[in-house]
Design an enzyme around this catalytic site. Sequence first.
Site, PDB file in Angstrom:
ATOM      1  N   ARG A 173       0.823  -1.223   0.000  1.00  0.00           N
ATOM      2  CA  ARG A 173       0.000   0.000   0.000  1.00  0.00           C
ATOM      3  C   ARG A 173       0.853   1.269   0.000  1.00  0.00           C
ATOM      4  O   ARG A 173       0.530   2.248   0.682  1.00  0.00           O
ATOM      5  CB  ARG A 173      -0.963   0.017   1.209  1.00  0.00           C
ATOM      6  N   SER A 222      -9.932   0.443   3.854  1.00  0.00           N
ATOM      7  CA  SER A 222      -9.168   0.190   5.081  1.00  0.00           C
ATOM      8  C   SER A 222      -8.627   1.493   5.652  1.00  0.00           C
ATOM      9  O   SER A 222      -8.023   2.288   4.932  1.00  0.00           O
ATOM     10  CB  SER A 222      -7.996  -0.749   4.796  1.00  0.00           C
ATOM     11  N   GLU A 293      -3.681   3.928   6.273  1.00  0.00           N
ATOM     12  CA  GLU A 293      -3.642   3.605   4.843  1.00  0.00           C
ATOM     13  C   GLU A 293      -4.363   4.694   4.048  1.00  0.00           C
ATOM     14  O   GLU A 293      -3.906   5.072   2.962  1.00  0.00           O
ATOM     15  CB  GLU A 293      -4.319   2.248   4.602  1.00  0.00           C
TER      16      GLU A 293
END
Length: 305
Positions: A173, A222, A293
């Site tokens: 990520r 997320s 994130e």
Amino acid sequence: MSTAPSTFCRSSVPVVEEHVALSRFTTIGTGGPAHFFARPKTVAELQEVLAFAAGEGLPVAAIGLRSNLLVHDDGVDAVVVKLAGELAEARIEDTTLVAGGGAPNAVCLHRAREAGLGGFEFASAIPGTVGGGVMMNAGAYGVEWRDVMVDAVVVDAVSVRRVPPAGLGLSYRHSGLAPGEVVAEVRFQLVPSAPETVKAKAAELLARRKATQPTNKRTFGSVFKNPDDGPGAGRLIEECGLKGYAIGGALISPRHANFIENAGGATSADCLALMAEARRRVHDATGIELRHEVRFLGPLVLPSL
Ligand SMILES: Cc1cc2nc3c(=O)[nH]c(=O)nc-3n(C[C@H](O)[C@H](O)[C@H](O)COP(=O)(O)OP(=O)(O)OC[C@H]3O[C@@H](n4cnc5c(N)ncnc54)[C@H](O)[C@@H]3O)c2cc1C
């Protein structure tokens, strides 16, 4: 900052508007206006916009489908760029998917399926664009952008470069893209697969997702990255008893604790306060420092622990 949209007329750049509300664009449904908003349709127009931003001394923020964004309630003092036209289209060349940075993943999957190509099914339920996918090295079910990419065209104020995945600094990520760099095109290497096989695999992955995530709520995906070892972020937050905990209109999802839902009238400040509380509680309980994130646009900062 005024919220009334207007077409910018101080320069020859035809695609820049002022004070465009971003809340209607973000999947969480919060956030203030962009100072300047541009929808370039070609690389030439994109370069014109980037030169304009450089001339104004303003930062550039590219956005895709805004599915991983928390935008400050007072807005963003930047030139926000949303790719359009040919920069948001996708086509197939032999077994390669060629997609503009603004092309939605769902459109890419559709093109691949029509052409009898597999390998992109993992992305079908990631509600973003291929450019956002590069920035995030998005992934699901064990496959990430870097696994299927051939290269990306990266544009900044002074150059247009074709860069292989190894040059993009992709990890979990994360990418090494610098501020002001915009992904204008991505090529993906796919493999022959019958359309019905592609369709069935995508449907299966979507069903798995629906079984565990609040897919019918307004979220930004997320909230935190999973720590390198041990339980995931959702488990850590859940074990602090925070499922269903709310601040203002922002709610830690009762379905999956690593999602924040807009339960009605949430602001970005509510979301940020909820993130700070979850992070503090997890740290107090375990010593683990969760890293977010979701990407911040505007002056949003989590308090230090
Ligand atoms: C319900 C739900 C489920 C999700 N599931 C997943 C999942 O399984 N896996 C996963 O990885 N993510 C998931 N996400 C998060 C999100 O969809 C991904 O991160 C996606 O790749 C973001 O793409 P986007 O186009 O919406 O980018 P945005 O949210 O608009 O932007 C994200 C970041 O990318 C940058 N960016 C966007 N476009 C460009 C561009 N063309 N050039 C340079 N930078 C750019 C932005 O500046 C920002 O920093 C989920 C989100 C939701 C709401």
